[in-house]
Design a protein around this motif. Structure first.
Motif, PDB file in Angstrom:
ATOM      1  N   SER A 458       3.782  -2.612  18.520  1.00  0.00           N
ATOM      2  CA  SER A 458       4.937  -1.931  17.926  1.00  0.00           C
ATOM      3  C   SER A 458       5.929  -2.484  18.409  1.00  0.00           C
ATOM      4  CB  SER A 458       4.952  -0.505  18.296  1.00  0.00           C
ATOM      5  OG  SER A 458       5.994   0.349  17.896  1.00  0.00           O
ATOM      6  N   ASP A 459       6.382  -2.919  19.636  1.00  0.00           N
ATOM      7  CA  ASP A 459       7.588  -3.664  20.309  1.00  0.00           C
ATOM      8  C   ASP A 459       7.570  -4.964  19.620  1.00  0.00           C
ATOM      9  OD1 ASP A 459       7.743  -1.412  21.997  1.00  0.00           O
ATOM     10  OD2 ASP A 459       6.609  -2.416  23.504  1.00  0.00           O
ATOM     11  N   GLN A 460       6.606  -5.602  19.547  1.00  0.00           N
ATOM     12  CA  GLN A 460       6.750  -6.932  18.679  1.00  0.00           C
ATOM     13  C   GLN A 460       7.336  -6.902  17.301  1.00  0.00           C
ATOM     14  OE1 GLN A 460       2.866  -8.740  19.128  1.00  0.00           O
ATOM     15  NE2 GLN A 460       3.520 -10.204  20.553  1.00  0.00           N
ATOM     16  N   CYS A 461       6.961  -5.836  16.497  1.00  0.00           N
ATOM     17  CA  CYS A 461       7.315  -5.564  15.261  1.00  0.00           C
ATOM     18  C   CYS A 461       9.021  -5.039  15.223  1.00  0.00           C
ATOM     19  CB  CYS A 461       6.922  -4.196  14.496  1.00  0.00           C
ATOM     20  SG  CYS A 461       4.844  -4.642  14.205  1.00  0.00           S
ATOM     21  N   GLU A 462       9.369  -4.317  16.302  1.00  0.00           N
ATOM     22  CA  GLU A 462      10.766  -4.314  16.338  1.00  0.00           C
ATOM     23  C   GLU A 462      11.736  -5.554  16.720  1.00  0.00           C
ATOM     24  OE1 GLU A 462      12.347  -1.552  15.801  1.00  0.00           O
ATOM     25  OE2 GLU A 462      10.462  -0.189  15.657  1.00  0.00           O
ATOM     26  N   ASN A 463      10.872  -6.373  17.369  1.00  0.00           N
ATOM     27  CA  ASN A 463      11.885  -7.922  17.751  1.00  0.00           C
ATOM     28  C   ASN A 463      11.496  -8.688  16.785  1.00  0.00           C
ATOM     29  OD1 ASN A 463      12.650  -6.180  20.168  1.00  0.00           O
ATOM     30  ND2 ASN A 463      10.802  -6.869  21.186  1.00  0.00           N
ATOM     31  N   ASN A 464      10.839  -8.455  15.827  1.00  0.00           N
ATOM     32  CA  ASN A 464      10.430  -9.666  14.842  1.00  0.00           C
ATOM     33  C   ASN A 464       9.779 -10.768  15.307  1.00  0.00           C
ATOM     34  OD1 ASN A 464      11.618  -7.910  12.594  1.00  0.00           O
ATOM     35  ND2 ASN A 464      13.687  -8.774  12.871  1.00  0.00           N
ATOM     36  N   SER A 465       8.733 -10.400  16.188  1.00  0.00           N
ATOM     37  CA  SER A 465       8.134 -11.552  16.763  1.00  0.00           C
ATOM     38  C   SER A 465       7.262 -12.426  16.071  1.00  0.00           C
ATOM     39  CB  SER A 465       7.183 -10.994  18.093  1.00  0.00           C
ATOM     40  OG  SER A 465       6.446 -12.256  18.689  1.00  0.00           O
ATOM     41  N   ALA A 466       7.500 -13.803  16.155  1.00  0.00           N
ATOM     42  CA  ALA A 466       6.816 -14.833  15.481  1.00  0.00           C
ATOM     43  C   ALA A 466       5.174 -14.774  15.886  1.00  0.00           C
ATOM     44  CB  ALA A 466       7.192 -16.080  15.787  1.00  0.00           C
ATOM     45  N   ASP A 467       4.741 -14.317  16.927  1.00  0.00           N
ATOM     46  CA  ASP A 467       3.271 -14.173  17.282  1.00  0.00           C
ATOM     47  C   ASP A 467       2.538 -13.052  16.905  1.00  0.00           C
ATOM     48  OD1 ASP A 467       3.888 -16.494  18.947  1.00  0.00           O
ATOM     49  OD2 ASP A 467       4.441 -15.391  20.514  1.00  0.00           O
ATOM     50  N   LEU A 468       3.201 -12.302  15.787  1.00  0.00           N
ATOM     51  CA  LEU A 468       2.485 -11.131  15.351  1.00  0.00           C
ATOM     52  C   LEU A 468       1.426 -11.660  14.282  1.00  0.00           C
ATOM     53  CD1 LEU A 468       3.056  -8.067  15.941  1.00  0.00           C
ATOM     54  CD2 LEU A 468       4.385  -8.301  13.501  1.00  0.00           C
TER      55      LEU A 468
END
Length: 588
Positions: A458-468
Motif C-alpha cells: 500500500s505504501d508503494q502504491c502511494e509513492n508510485n514505486s517502480a518496483d511494484l
C-alpha cells in the motif's frame, strides 16, 4: 429477488419519511413549550410573582394601619386647639350633607362617610377578595402549565423511543437489502452459467444430428468395406477423409515418398510464435501432440490447411465431448512447417509441403490465439478449462482487480491463479517473470507477516514505486486468520494503482465473504468438485494423455481407454459418498 429488493427499498423510503415526521413533531412540541414559557426560568419567575403579590397585600394592610395610627394622633392634637378647627368640620358636614340629600349623588355621601370614618380613625384596609382570587387563578394556571409540560415531555420521550425503534428497523431493512443484492449477484452468475450450458447443449444437439445423419449414410452403404474411424486415422497416420463427400482427400500411407508428421499445439497463453521459439529465461514449454498425418508429394497446401483444421477439431471433440472447450477451427492463428508460416490468408510458397519437411523438421506446430491479441483460446486449451469459464474469470479480474479462488484442496486453484497472472502480465505487454508476478505463500508461520506485506504494498502504491509488481498471488489464505483484519492496511491504497490480487483458500464463511466484498471489492470464484471447471477436468486430462500416448505408439490402446473412461466416474462416485457422509472439505 428483484421484486423483493424493490419492496425493501420502498419500505426503507417509507421508514425514512416516518422518521422525518417524528422529528418534525418533536421540534413542534419543543417550539410550543418555548412559546408557552414552559422553561425552568419561567417557572421560578412565576413563584416570585406570587410571592410579590402576597407581600403587596401585607404592605397595603400595614400602610392602612399606619394611617389609622396617625389619624388618632392627630385627633389628640386637635382636641387641644379647641374650637379653632370646628368651623372647617362643620362646613364640610353641611356641604356633604346637602349632597347626601340628593338621590342622584348617593355615592358622594358614601365617600363623605368614609372620609369621616377615616378622620375618626377607623380607616383600616380590609383584605381584598379579588386579590386572593387572582392569586389562586395564577397558581392554578401555573399548575396546569406544569402538568402540560410534563405531559409533553412524556410525549417527547415516547416519540424518541419510537424514533430509535424506527432507526433499528431501518438498519435491519438495509442489511436485508444488502444480503438480497448479494444473492441477486449470485443468481446472475448462475444464470450466466446456465446460458453457457445451454449453448453447449445446443452444440451437442447439432453434433448428434450430424452423427445420426452419418449413421444413416453408413447403413445405406453397408455393402461397402468399412474404414477406420477418424480417431484411429488421427492416431495411426493413415488416410484422412474430409466430412463432405464432394471433397475427399486421400493420403496414401503406403506411398514410399510419404513422411509421417506429428501435429502439435504450442502450449502457452501468449500466442506468439517468436516467444515459443525463443522462450524467456530459457524456459521451454512442452508442446501437446494432437495427431499425425502422412505428407507426400501429392499433398498440396490447401489440402494441408484443411487437414490441420480437421485434426484440431476432432482432437478437441475427443478431449471435451461436452463443449469442445468452446474452441473451433477459428481459434487457430497459424501453423508452421520449419520456416514457413500459414495464417488465415496465406500465400502459397514456392514448394509443396513435402519440400519443407527435410532434416529434423518432423512436426507441424499450431499457434492458437492468445493474450497478445486479447484472446483466451490458448489459455483455455492449455488449462483445459472451457473458454466461457476462462472469459468469466478474466472479466471478474479485469473489472474488480481482486478475486479469491475458493474450493477443496487439490482442485487446481494455485495452478489456475498462476496461469491467470501470466495471461494478465502478457496482455499488458510484459514478460511473466517473477518481477511482475509476486507470490506470497501463507502458512501458520507467515500468516502474521501478510498484513505487514500488504501495508508495504500500500505504501508503494502511494509513492508510485517502480518496483511494484503487476500481479500478486496470495496462496492458502485460510492460514491467515481473520481476512478482514489482514486487509485493513490495504484500504488506504489507491485502488486503480494497486496490483491485481489473486488469492486461493480452502474454505470460506459468509461473514468474511460479505466483508471483503463490501470493503475491499473482492470477488469469490467457487471451485467445487460438483461443478465446472473441476467436474470434468479429470476426464479431459486423461483423454489428452491417452491421445498423446496413442500417437507416439502408433496404435490404438482400447483397454487403457476403458480404464481412463472408468476413472472419472469412479472419482465422482467416491466424492459423492464423502460429501454425503462427511463434507466437501475432505473430497479427493
Amino acid at each position: 429477488m428483484t421484486n423483493r429488493l424493490q419492496q425493501l427499498t420502498a419500505t426503507s423510503e417509507q421508514k425514512d419519511s416516518e422518521v422525518m415526521e417524528l422529528r418534525k413533531t418533536i421540534e413542534a412540541l419543543r417550539q410550543q413549550s418555548l412559546d408557552a414559557g414552559l422553561t425552568v426560568a419561567c417557572l421560578q419567575s412565576g413563584k416570585l410573582v406570587r410571592g410579590t403579590s402576597v407581600e403587596s397585600v401585607s404592605s397595603v394592610s400595614s400602610a392602612c394601619s399606619a394611617t389609622s395610627h396617625t389619624s388618632n394622633h392627630d385627633k389628640s392634637d386637635s382636641s387641644k386647639s379647641g374650637k379653632k378647627k370646628g368651623w372647617l368640620r362643620s362646613s364640610f358636614s353641611k356641604a356633604f350633607s346637602r349632597g347626601h340629600k340628593k338621590s342622584k349623588h348617593g355615592a358622594s355621601g358614601g365617600s363623605v362617610s368614609d372620609m369621616e370614618g377615616c378622620e375618626r380613625g377607623d380607616c383600616s384596609a380590609p383584605p381584598s377578595p379579588q386579590l386572593h382570587r387572582a392569586n389562586d387563578a395564577d397558581c392554578q394556571s401555573l399548575t396546569s402549565l406544569c402538568m402540560d409540560n410534563k405531559g409533553k415531555e412524556e410525549d417527547v420521550e415516547i416519540l424518541k423511543c419510537q424514533l430509535r425503534e424506527k432507526d433499528m428497523a431501518l438498519t435491519d431493512i438495509r442489511l436485508e437489502a444488502l444480503t438480497s443484492a448479494h444473492k441477486l449477484e449470485s443468481l446472475k452468475e448462475t444464470i450466466s452459467k446456465m446460458r453457457s450450458e445451454m449453448v453447449s447443449l445446443k452444440q451437442d444437439n447439432d453434433r448428434l444430428h450430424r452423427l445420426v445423419s452419418s449413421k444413416s449414410l453408413n447403413s445405406s452403404q453397408s455393402s461397402l468395406p468399412v474404414s477406420d474411424s477418424i480417431e484411429q486415422r488421427l492416431s495411426l497416420g493413415e488416410e484422412v477423409n474430409m466430412p463432405d463427400s464432394s471433397d475427399v482427400i486421400l493420403i496414401d500411407p503406403s506411398d514410399k515418398d510419404g513422411k509421417r508428421v506429428s501435429i502439435t499445439v504450442c502450449m502457452g497463453c501468449h500466442g506468439d510464435y517468436e516467444k515459443y521459439m525463443n522462450p524467456v529465461d530459457g524456459i521451454t514449454e512442452s508442446d501437446c501432440i494432437i495427431g499425425a498425418i502422412s505428407v507426400s508429394g501429392k499433398t498440396k497446401w490447401d489440402m494441408l490447411d484443411s487437414l490441420v483444421k480437421r485434426i484440431f477439431k476432432e482432437y478437441i471433440l475427443r478431449v471435451d465431448p461436452v463443449s469442445n472447450l468452446g474452441l473451433s477451427a477459428e481459434s487457430i492463428l497459424s501453423y508452421h512447417i520449419g520456416e514457413i508460416s500459414r495464417g488465415r490468408h496465406p500465400e502459397s510458397p514456392e514448394l509443396l509441403p513435402c519440400g519443407y519437411l527435410v532434416g529434423e523438421v518432423m512436426h507441424i506446430k499450431i499457434i492458437l490465439k492468445g493474450a497478445t491479441i486479447n484472446h483466451v483460446d490458448a489459455l483455455a486449451f492449455e488449462t483445459l478449462i472451457p473458454k466461457s469459464i476462462v472469459q468469466r474469470y478474466m472479466s471478474l479480474l479485469t473489472e474488480h482487480r481482486r478475486i479469491i479462488l475458493c474450493g477443496p484442496s487439490g482442485t487446481g486453484k494455485t495452478y489456475l491463479a498462476q496461469k491467470l497472472a501470466e495471461y494478465l502480465v502478457t496482455r499488458m505487454g510484459k514478460d511473466p517473470s517473477p518481477g511482475y508476478i509476486a507470490t506470497f505463500n501463507v502458512d501458520h508461520k507467515t500468516g502474521k507477516d501478510l498484513g505487514a506485506y500488504l501495508s508495504h504494498i500500500s505504501d508503494q502504491c502511494e509513492n508510485n514505486s517502480a518496483d511494484l509488481p503487476l500481479v500478486i498471488i496470495l496462496d492458502n489464505l485460510h492460514h491467515a486468520g481473520a481476512l478482514t483484519d489482514v486487509f485493513n492496511g490495504f484500504l488506504s491504497a489507491k485502488y486503480t494503482q494497486c496490483p491485481y490480487i489473486i488469492g486461493t483458500m480452502n474454505q470460506t464463511t459468509s461473514c468474511s465473504t460479505t466483508n471483503l466484498q463490501l470493503h475491499h471489492n473482492f470477488r469469490w470464484v467457487l471451485m467445487a468438485n460438483h461443478m465446472e471447471p473441476v467436474k470434468g477436468l479429470v476426464g479431459r486430462v486423461a483423454r489428452r494423455r491417452l491421445t498423446q500416448v496413442e500417437v507416439e505408439a502408433g496404435s490404438r490402446l482400447p483397454r487403457l481407454q476403458q480404464v481412463l473412461d472408468w476413472l472419472p466416474r469412479c472419482w465422482s462416485h467416491i466424492n459423492k459418498f464423502l460429501e454425503t457422509h462427511s463434507s466437501s472439505d475432505v473430497t479427493i
